[in-house]
Design a protein around this motif. Structure first.
Motif, mmCIF file in Angstrom:
data_model
loop_
_atom_site.group_PDB
_atom_site.id
_atom_site.type_symbol
_atom_site.label_atom_id
_atom_site.label_comp_id
_atom_site.label_asym_id
_atom_site.label_seq_id
_atom_site.Cartn_x
_atom_site.Cartn_y
_atom_site.Cartn_z
ATOM 1 N N HIS A 137 31.844 20.457 -1.742
ATOM 2 C CA HIS A 137 30.467 20.001 -1.925
ATOM 3 C C HIS A 137 29.972 20.256 -3.348
ATOM 4 O O HIS A 137 29.009 19.637 -3.789
ATOM 5 C CB HIS A 137 29.539 20.725 -0.941
ATOM 6 N N THR A 138 30.588 21.193 -4.041
ATOM 7 C CA THR A 138 30.105 21.599 -5.366
ATOM 8 C C THR A 138 31.179 21.407 -6.430
ATOM 9 O O THR A 138 31.124 22.028 -7.493
ATOM 10 C CB THR A 138 29.684 23.082 -5.336
ATOM 11 N N VAL A 139 32.130 20.527 -6.175
ATOM 12 C CA VAL A 139 33.331 20.431 -6.997
ATOM 13 C C VAL A 139 33.017 20.195 -8.467
ATOM 14 O O VAL A 139 33.681 20.771 -9.339
ATOM 15 C CB VAL A 139 34.265 19.330 -6.449
ATOM 16 N N PHE A 140 32.029 19.386 -8.798
ATOM 17 C CA PHE A 140 31.787 19.059 -10.198
ATOM 18 C C PHE A 140 31.120 20.195 -10.971
ATOM 19 O O PHE A 140 31.095 20.184 -12.194
ATOM 20 C CB PHE A 140 30.968 17.775 -10.298
ATOM 21 N N SER B 292 41.094 15.502 -17.087
ATOM 22 C CA SER B 292 41.877 15.321 -15.858
ATOM 23 C C SER B 292 41.061 14.626 -14.780
ATOM 24 O O SER B 292 41.579 13.814 -14.014
ATOM 25 C CB SER B 292 42.397 16.665 -15.352
ATOM 26 N N LEU B 293 39.760 14.926 -14.724
ATOM 27 C CA LEU B 293 38.893 14.274 -13.742
ATOM 28 C C LEU B 293 38.697 12.803 -14.061
ATOM 29 O O LEU B 293 38.714 11.949 -13.162
ATOM 30 C CB LEU B 293 37.526 14.958 -13.715
ATOM 31 N N HIS C 225 27.289 11.653 -13.510
ATOM 32 C CA HIS C 225 26.763 11.434 -14.860
ATOM 33 C C HIS C 225 26.285 12.744 -15.470
ATOM 34 O O HIS C 225 26.494 13.012 -16.658
ATOM 35 C CB HIS C 225 25.595 10.445 -14.814
ATOM 36 N N THR C 226 25.622 13.558 -14.657
ATOM 37 C CA THR C 226 25.071 14.813 -15.149
ATOM 38 C C THR C 226 26.155 15.858 -15.370
ATOM 39 O O THR C 226 26.147 16.578 -16.368
ATOM 40 C CB THR C 226 24.030 15.367 -14.151
ATOM 41 N N MET C 227 27.095 15.931 -14.447
ATOM 42 C CA MET C 227 28.030 17.054 -14.450
ATOM 43 C C MET C 227 29.407 16.738 -15.031
ATOM 44 O O MET C 227 30.161 17.661 -15.345
ATOM 45 C CB MET C 227 28.191 17.585 -13.023
ATOM 46 N N VAL C 228 29.742 15.455 -15.168
ATOM 47 C CA VAL C 228 31.071 15.106 -15.665
ATOM 48 C C VAL C 228 30.990 14.326 -16.971
ATOM 49 O O VAL C 228 31.465 14.778 -18.011
ATOM 50 C CB VAL C 228 31.873 14.306 -14.613
ATOM 51 N N ASN C 229 30.381 13.131 -16.914
ATOM 52 C CA ASN C 229 30.326 12.298 -18.113
ATOM 53 C C ASN C 229 29.242 11.228 -17.944
ATOM 54 O O ASN C 229 29.290 10.466 -16.965
ATOM 55 C CB ASN C 229 31.686 11.633 -18.353
ATOM 56 N N PRO C 230 28.271 11.146 -18.876
ATOM 57 C CA PRO C 230 27.208 10.147 -18.736
ATOM 58 C C PRO C 230 27.661 8.719 -19.000
ATOM 59 O O PRO C 230 26.890 7.778 -18.773
ATOM 60 C CB PRO C 230 26.181 10.592 -19.789
#
Length: 235
Positions: free
Chosen positions: A125-128, A146-147, A190-195
């Motif tokens: 549920h919190t992976v990012f 990698s993501l 967008h917030t936690m990985v890449n916008p």
């Protein structure tokens, strides 16, 4: 006939349950939104042994209880008209929802080696957040790289479904829970990985913007829109 009462129990994050909350708000149906802080889960999870120690849980009229996110999402969608106008629309919405779940699972698998023993057992549920909260910049860059490798094939598939749709949404000409789930998932990404995840998919970005601009959703998200709160240790 009296209206049903609803209680949704989930962690104190957007996660998998946010589209369910959005459906209640869009349908203008009151519900009790019980949120369990992530840092309290180690103690709280024993309350839910009958539900396999997993959230979300939906209680209806204090008589009917439903677990598993897909079951709850589809039940609420059917109750309030967010499952499409035809059986094919409903099947397409289910397909998109499953694609998003698979994408999240792939992300969790990709980052499994980064998961420490102190991470809470709600990692999926919190992976990012594991990426968002990584303090080592070099490691963070590698984790994001990698993501990012797993997103294109899923985004390509979902974009093709939007292009094939008979309407402006992923499953026909009426908004469904698939649109809500996709908008919520990608807004978190967008917030936690890449916008820039959707730079090559302007139609998907337009869909997300439309969903997030719905007055009920905009009002719901404004007070406590999740950015990147840290994961607790020892949970």
């Amino acid at each position: 006939m009296a209206e049903s009462s609803y209680k949704l129990i989930y962690y104190d994050i957007r996660g998998l349950a946010e589209p369910i909350r959005w459906m209640f708000k869009l349908a203008k149906v009151d519900f009790e939104d019980e949120r369990i802080p992530v840092e309290n889960w180690k103690e709280e999870k024993y309350r839910f042994e009958k539900q396999m120690g997993r959230l979300p849980i939906l209680q209806v009229d204090d008589k009917f209880e439903l677990s598993q996110v897909a079951s709850i999402t589809q039940y609420v969608a059917k109750q309030f008209g967010f499952n499409g106008e035809t059986e094919m629309d409903a099947a397409r919405a289910d397909e998109v929802h499953e694609l998003l779940y698979d994408l999240r699972l792939c992300a969790a698998t990709q980052l499994k080696s980064e998961k420490s023993p102190s991470d809470p057992d709600i990692f999926l549920h919190t992976v990012f957040r594991a990426v968002c909260n990584e303090a080592n910049l070099s490691k963070k860059v590698l984790m994001k790289k990698s993501l990012l490798n797993i997103f294109p094939k899923y985004l390509e598939k979902i974009n093709s479904l939007l292009q094939q749709s008979s309407g402006q949404y992923l499953a026909g000409d009426r908004i469904t829970y698939a649109d809500l789930a996709f908008a919520n998932f990608m807004d978190i990404c967008h917030t936690m990985v890449n916008p820039d995840l959707l730079n090559d998919y302007p139609c998907l970005q337009d869909l997300i913007d439309e969903v997030l601009d719905l007055p009920e959703i905009r009002e719901w998200m404004d007070p406590s829109r999740e950015k990147c709160p840290p994961l607790p240790t020892g949970a």
